[in-house]
Design an enzyme around this catalytic site. Structure first.
Site, PDB file in Angstrom:
ATOM      1  N   ASP B 205      -6.584 -14.686   8.640  1.00 44.71           N
ATOM      2  CA  ASP B 205      -7.023 -13.360   8.780  1.00 44.71           C
ATOM      3  C   ASP B 205      -7.471 -12.542   7.636  1.00 44.71           C
ATOM      4  OD1 ASP B 205      -4.952 -12.492  11.485  1.00 44.71           O
ATOM      5  OD2 ASP B 205      -7.088 -13.190  11.657  1.00 44.71           O
ATOM      6  N   LYS B 208      -9.697  -9.507   7.501  1.00 44.27           N
ATOM      7  CA  LYS B 208      -9.237  -8.071   7.927  1.00 44.27           C
ATOM      8  C   LYS B 208      -9.505  -6.983   6.930  1.00 44.27           C
ATOM      9  CE  LYS B 208      -6.872  -9.217  12.099  1.00 44.27           C
ATOM     10  NZ  LYS B 208      -5.424  -9.269  12.889  1.00 44.27           N
TER      11      LYS B 208
END
Lengths: 100, 348
Positions: B205, B208
């Site tokens: 991730d 992000k």
């Protein structure tokens, strides 16, 4: 045989703990837990553990806890310990290593 | 730094020597400093080696003759090869000596064994081996620490309950091991590759970091436009990692990190994002992360809904078999669900 700890292990894991060998080891460990709620399992000669083997370890741990006892594992080799760390088992199982 | 962090602080030398007289000689020279374990068969040597019960291996080339070099090669090629292998040769033979080094031996010692030189060489190899091992460990720890730190920095912006990254990495390891047990994806999921995939997983991730707080931290559900922005984190992460990989092409785990970051939101039936790839076009590592990521998201508290139970999450994952997720990965997840649940419940 662990010479440095106070009590000898109840079970010595040997060889591989994989899909083929797991059922027998599971039977052995669970039977031992029927007779004794605090089990010590020596993994010095455990060469290899697979997913099936991890399930046996978890079941042994949970069964002992459910009986109000404990299941302590000793002397995992560095290779097997790496697998236990990778999968989060080092935080779940009770581990003991021979004094440095 | 201690060289011998073993039980007795004495290093262990496995000695596969043909003649008893030679074994006695080796024990004479080395026995006061090291524990000498005589070895009779290749099987015994393999066992000692793989269990990490030898810090150095001595093999008399005369003992197993033509089996010696293949055995040396096999041991030296193990991914976690640690113990230096020293051969003892009966007579000087340049070709054989070169072949021994090529196979992975770190030294060849001629007979008759010269006491002082022999001892010095063995000590030297043990010292070198210890330094190398220590260095390798430190570098690996540093790499993992950096990866983990960056991933956690991004995670903490997200204000999700901490631990998502650590947990999903473990689920990936568990599902991966179950797939190995089932013989699935044998080429892509060797032990070595699974370990690298697990190391790369924390970065899934990282994209992000490029998402505005307004969207990342919105307390309610996202509307279509906001969701479109959120979805771009896969591409942002992949592009970022590609750039890093371009600069440091020796870091193999980055290849997997790119695949996972880019494709962990792809769906098996092609309805995912960012590229709408489907089925076997989705890297295996990403297919595994997809299940791990969704499961952890479901059993965690979110700003807009409470955590689901393990059973509910299990149901949703299995419902997605073949559509959102690769059926084989779902089956592996199902087989190992108890373990995953136990890991999920650990709060550290």
């Amino acid at each position: 045989m662990s010479e440095n700890t106070n009590t000898a292990a109840d079970i010595d894991l040997k060889g591989r703990l994989d899909t083929a060998t797991s059922p027998d080891w599971q039977t052995k460990i669970l039977s031992a837990l029927e007779k004794k709620k605090n089990l010590r399992i020596d993994a010095k000669e455990l060469d290899y553990i697979s997913s099936a083997g991890l399930r046996v370890l978890l079941l042994s741990h949970k069964t002992a806890i459910a009986k109000g006892g404990s299941c302590v594992f000793l002397n995992f080799s560095p290779e097997v310990l790496q697998i236990l760390e990778m999968t989060g088992f080092t935080s779940i199982l009770s581990l003991e290593s021979v004094a440095e | 730094m201690d060289i011998g962090s073993l039980q007795d602080d004495r290093l262990k030398i496995a000695a596969a020597v043909k003649e008893d007289a030679d074994l006695r000689q080796v024990a004479d020279i080395l026995g006061s400093l090291y524990d000498i374990t005589p070895v009779r068969s290749p099987e015994e040597l393999r066992r000692l080696y793989t269990r990490g019960q030898a810090d150095l291996v001595l093999i008399d080339a005369a003992l197993w003759a033509s089996q010696t070099l293949p055995l040396v090669r096999e041991l030296a090629e193990r991914p976690r090869a640690k113990a230096p292998i020293v051969l003892i040769a009966g007579r000087r033979d340049d070709e054989a000596e070169a072949a021994a080094f090529e196979a992975g031996a770190c030294d060849v010692i001629d007979k008759p064994i010269r006491k002082n030189v022999f001892l010095q060489r063995i000590q030297h190899h043990l010292r070198l081996s210890a330094y190398r091992e220590s260095l390798t460990d430190q570098v690996k720890e540093l790499e993992d620490s950096i990866v983990q730190s960056f991933a956690e920095l991004v995670e903490c912006r997200d204000r999700n309950t901490g631990g998502h990254i650590a947990r999903t990495s473990k689920y990936v390891a568990l599902i991966g091991m179950e797939l190995q047990d089932r013989g699935q994806f044998a080429e892509e999921l060797t032990d070595g590759e699974l370990a690298i995939i697990v190391r790369a997983a924390p970065l899934h991730d990282i994209g992000k970091i490029g998402i505005s707080d307004l969207i990342l931290l919105k307390p309610g559900k996202l509307d279509d436009d906001e969701f479109a922005v959120m979805k771009s984190h896969s591409q942002i992460g992949a592009d970022l990692l590609r750039e890093i990989y371009r600069r440091t092409p020796t870091q193999d785990y980055l290849k997997y990190a790119i695949a996972i970051a880019e494709s962990h939101h792809e769906k098996f039936d092609g309805t995912g994002y960012p590229n709408r790839i489907k089925g076997d076009d989705i890297p295996v590592s990403a297919r595994i992360m997809a299940v791990a990521d969704v499961y952890d998201a479901l059993v965690a508290d979110r700003v807009y809904r409470k955590a689901m139970s393990h059973e509910q999450a299990y149901g949703i994952i299995t419902e997605g078999k073949g559509t959102a997720f690769d059926p084989r990965v779902v089956e592996a997840f199902a087989a190992t669900a108890d373990v995953i649940s136990a890991v999920a419940q650990k709060k550290d």
